[in-house]
Enzyme design. Structure first.
Site, PDB file in Angstrom:
ATOM      1  N   GLY A   9     135.814  54.442 -33.101  1.00  0.00           N
ATOM      2  CA  GLY A   9     136.164  53.873 -31.805  1.00  0.00           C
ATOM      3  C   GLY A   9     135.333  54.531 -30.725  1.00  0.00           C
ATOM      4  O   GLY A   9     134.204  54.954 -30.961  1.00  0.00           O
ATOM      5  N   CYS A  10     135.898  54.665 -29.562  1.00  0.00           N
ATOM      6  CA  CYS A  10     135.200  55.284 -28.435  1.00  0.00           C
ATOM      7  C   CYS A  10     134.833  56.723 -28.786  1.00  0.00           C
ATOM      8  O   CYS A  10     135.662  57.491 -29.253  1.00  0.00           O
ATOM      9  CB  CYS A  10     136.102  55.257 -27.210  1.00  0.00           C
ATOM     10  N   PHE A  11     133.584  57.080 -28.530  1.00  0.00           N
ATOM     11  CA  PHE A  11     133.153  58.434 -28.889  1.00  0.00           C
ATOM     12  C   PHE A  11     133.837  59.511 -28.063  1.00  0.00           C
ATOM     13  O   PHE A  11     133.900  60.658 -28.468  1.00  0.00           O
ATOM     14  CB  PHE A  11     131.653  58.613 -28.916  1.00  0.00           C
ATOM     15  N   CYS A  13     136.961  59.820 -27.644  1.00  0.00           N
ATOM     16  CA  CYS A  13     138.139  60.208 -28.425  1.00  0.00           C
ATOM     17  C   CYS A  13     137.751  61.139 -29.575  1.00  0.00           C
ATOM     18  O   CYS A  13     138.355  62.193 -29.765  1.00  0.00           O
ATOM     19  CB  CYS A  13     138.842  58.978 -28.987  1.00  0.00           C
TER      20      CYS A  13
END
EC number: 1.8.4.11
Length: 174
Positions: A9-11, A13
């Site tokens: 997902g979003c880096f 995170c």
């Protein structure tokens, strides 16, 4: 030292999770998997480059073993969701493991097998050879620590950190 390149997902995170783990010596947000050279965040977010937001995690395997690093990865995001993590939708947010050699590929395959035993739905994490890793822009590095009260950090990253902290408390930095 070992390096894993992980897309979950979003880096922001993934980076936030690994920066708090004993034995992790570096966590670098970046992009891989696409054809365009030197992609920018805006290009990757368009979903047209084929790149995935990833984090290169460097760790000391005398402090934390590869299996634990990967089990943390599978705890910190939903590997059963195709091209999406929560409200982040698109191929750039896919769950992915990028291997550098056959030994690393086998380690990743075993981790996927373990994850399939934990999750109710089938794990859809992509397993691919690592191509070129492009480091993300500086403002993406250590984003959570720089912006802990930003809405996304509070609503999306904090719950992921909480889940990892509960399950892997013995591996947390003090």
């Amino acid at each position: 030292m070992q390096n894993f390149v992980l897309g979950g997902g979003c880096f922001w995170c993934v980076d936030a999770v690994y920066r708090n783990i004993k034995g992790v010596t570096a966590s670098i947000s970046g992009y891989t998997g696409g054809a365009d050279p030197n992609p920018t965040y805006q290009q990757v977010c368009s979903g047209t480059t084929g790149h995935v937001e990833v984090v290169k995690v460097e760790f000391d395997d005398s402090i934390i073993d590869a299996d634990t690093v990967l089990d943390i990865f599978f705890t910190s995001h939903d590997p059963t969701s195709w091209d999406r993590q929560g409200a982040d939708v698109g191929s750039q947010y896919r769950s992915a493991l990028y291997y550098t050699d056959e030994e690393q590929k086998a380690i990743f395959e075993r981790a996927i097998e373990r994850a399939n035993q934990v999750w109710d739905n089938r794990v859809v994490t992509v397993l691919e050879p690592l191509g070129t890793f492009y480091e993300a822009e500086e403002y993406h590095q250590n984003y959570y620590a720089r912006n802990p009260y930003q809405g996304y950090c509070m609503a999306v990253i904090n719950p992921k950190l909480s889940k990892v902290r509960q399950r892997y408390a013995t591996f947390l930095l003090s």
